[in-house]
Write a protein that holds these residues in place. Sequence first.
Motif, PDB file in Angstrom:
ATOM      1  N   LEU A  61      46.517  32.352  23.210  1.00 19.91           N
ATOM      2  CA  LEU A  61      45.345  32.967  23.095  1.00 19.91           C
ATOM      3  C   LEU A  61      44.215  32.419  24.935  1.00 19.91           C
ATOM      4  O   LEU A  61      44.413  33.306  25.018  1.00 19.91           O
ATOM      5  CB  LEU A  61      44.926  32.687  21.914  1.00 19.91           C
ATOM      6  N   ALA A  62      44.400  30.650  24.892  1.00 20.55           N
ATOM      7  CA  ALA A  62      43.954  30.711  25.483  1.00 20.55           C
ATOM      8  C   ALA A  62      44.240  30.365  26.753  1.00 20.55           C
ATOM      9  O   ALA A  62      43.640  31.256  27.859  1.00 20.55           O
ATOM     10  CB  ALA A  62      43.698  29.069  25.395  1.00 20.55           C
TER      11      ALA A  62
ATOM     12  N   ILE B 120      43.852  36.946  32.114  1.00 18.31           N
ATOM     13  CA  ILE B 120      42.871  38.128  32.175  1.00 18.31           C
ATOM     14  C   ILE B 120      41.957  38.020  33.473  1.00 18.31           C
ATOM     15  O   ILE B 120      41.608  38.288  33.959  1.00 18.31           O
ATOM     16  CB  ILE B 120      42.488  38.261  30.780  1.00 18.31           C
ATOM     17  N   ARG B 121      41.284  36.770  32.814  1.00 18.87           N
ATOM     18  CA  ARG B 121      40.399  36.232  34.019  1.00 18.87           C
ATOM     19  C   ARG B 121      41.074  35.682  35.024  1.00 18.87           C
ATOM     20  O   ARG B 121      39.615  36.135  36.602  1.00 18.87           O
ATOM     21  CB  ARG B 121      39.587  34.801  33.203  1.00 18.87           C
TER      22      ARG B 121
ATOM     23  N   LEU C 226      49.390  36.219  19.581  1.00 15.82           N
ATOM     24  CA  LEU C 226      47.747  35.444  19.977  1.00 15.82           C
ATOM     25  C   LEU C 226      47.296  34.334  18.461  1.00 15.82           C
ATOM     26  O   LEU C 226      46.061  34.399  18.869  1.00 15.82           O
ATOM     27  CB  LEU C 226      46.787  36.935  19.895  1.00 15.82           C
TER      28      LEU C 226
ATOM     29  N   ARG D  76      43.023  34.577  27.584  1.00 11.57           N
ATOM     30  CA  ARG D  76      42.740  35.283  28.303  1.00 11.57           C
ATOM     31  C   ARG D  76      42.205  34.262  29.597  1.00 11.57           C
ATOM     32  O   ARG D  76      41.609  34.536  30.336  1.00 11.57           O
ATOM     33  CB  ARG D  76      41.401  34.382  27.260  1.00 11.57           C
TER      34      ARG D  76
END
Length: 109
Positions: free
Chosen positions: A19-20, A26-27, A13, A23
Amino acid sequence: MNTDAALSILAALAHPTRLAALRLLIRHEPEGLSTGALVDASGLTQSTFSTHLAVLAKAGLVVSEKRGRQQIQRADLDALRGLMVYLAKDCCQGRAELCEPLLAELDCG
């Protein structure tokens, strides 16, 4: 989770693209996103993004599944949960009331 696994996840990460991407995944849980959609969102070439995706997969953060002709990438929320628990396990020396502000920020309700 042990220290080596936590370090592997944290290292994966420690890059803005990875990391982007996590994320974004996850969304989009639980349906996930196609690899092509992730590449498009990253603005990178397929080969460059594939390297980042491989790092996330090796750390256990992303799982891939084939749906028809597409590869769908999904965040492994159990791995993320494991990291979060590992990091917060000794939070506040057992004084749960000190962790309540953190838990309140995570409240999705």
